[in-house]
Design a protein around this motif. Structure first.
Motif: not given
Ligand code: ATP
Length: 275
Positions: A57, A64, A68-69, A71-73
């Motif tokens: 991370s 991206n 999609y990111d 970290v979030t996805d």
């Protein structure tokens, strides 16, 4: 397809303390494009690629992939990428076909779809003559093709190659570069890291030159040549690194324990201008 903005990764290293491996790196890669990350050992290439593949991370910044990111996805990112390195483990007892099939199942592909996909891939990558050969009996070239096939089995739009030609003989490396070109021509978005200058020169549509965590410059080969008024890519590359070293050195002069500059004329420096 890939957008990276101000990406930074720091490690808490026992010897070096807080160490910035990737420092405010920004770049984008489009569909139908091969983007080359070129830099000596330790430049931070693998760290960037591991962040893009969600294995690491970021400390800060944005990465991206296919919308999609990381970290979030992360699950969606993984669905949209394939990762090829030079040290992917190949199972000794599984055949080429079984290995690629196994990875397809991990991606949740149905049996009929998977079978169709395997037939296409094995033909495309010219793997039919060793589809029943177990890992233990494969040549390095066969193993590399299996690594590529299993990274591509779910037909991802983005493919990441991390020093993928390392340790391959000239013919196998040449075949791999041809495969990468054909993937670009099929509209894939490709990112390719290497320390071999001639590979980026011959293969990449755009190049980012990395050193000590930073992108020193990026662009097409003609753009880089124009900007630095240097036609010889090797001269251009080493000139850029030397200027960065000297700038770093001046900044470190007030720090007696600062890093010594790298001597790029020293053959021990790990860069290769393979022809
Ligand atoms: N887990 C870690 N802890 C501390 N430092 C690390 C860690 N992983 C990588 N580094 C350091 O980060 C820097 C960048 O490493 P990275 O592997 O990304 O470079 P690279 O350009 O891919 O070079 P190489 O081809 O040698 O892998 C190096 O100085 C490396 O020692």
């Amino acid at each position: 397809m890939i957008h990276v903005q101000h990406l930074t990764k720091t490690y808490d290293d026992l010897q070096r303390g807080r160490f910035v491996a990737v420092d405010e790196v920004s770049f984008s890669v489009n569909r139908g494009e091969i983007f080359g990350l070129l830099g000596p050992n330790g430049a931070g290439k693998t760290t960037v690629l591991r962040i893009l593949s969600t294995v690491l991370s970021p400390t800060s910044g944005i990465a991206n992939v296919a919308g999609y990111d990381v970290v979030t996805d992360p699950a969606e990112v993984r669905r949209h990428i394939g990762f090829v390195s030079n040290n992917t483990a190949i199972y000794d007892r599984m055949t080429a076909w079984e290995m690629v099939e196994y990875f397809g199942r991990l991606h949740g592909m149905s049996a009929s779809h998977l079978n169709e996909r395997l037939e296409t891939l094995f033909t495309q990558l010219r793997m039919n003559d060793f589809r029943d050969v177990p890992g233990a009996k494969m040549s390095t070239g066969m193993k590399q093709k299996v690594s590529i096939a299993r990274a591509m089995v779910h037909d991802p739009p983005v493919l990441i190659f991390d020093e993928a030609t390392l340790g391959l003989d000239v013919l196998v490396a040449r075949n791999l570069l041809a495969v990468i070109r054909s993937l670009r021509d099929a509209g894939k978005c490709l990112i390719f890291s290497t320390h071999i200058m001639s590979e980026v020169e011959r293969l990449c549509d755009r190049i980012a030159i990395m050193h000590r965590g930073k992108i020193l410059d990026s662009g097409t080969l003609p753009e880089l040549r124009d900007r630095h008024d240097e036609h010889d890519f090797e001269e251009l590359f080493f000139g850029l690194l030397s200027r960065h070293e000297h700038a770093d050195c001046e900044a470190l002069q007030s720090h007696p324990d600062g890093l010594a500059p790298v001597d790029f004329t020293n053959p021990a420096t790990s860069m290769e201008a393979r022809s």
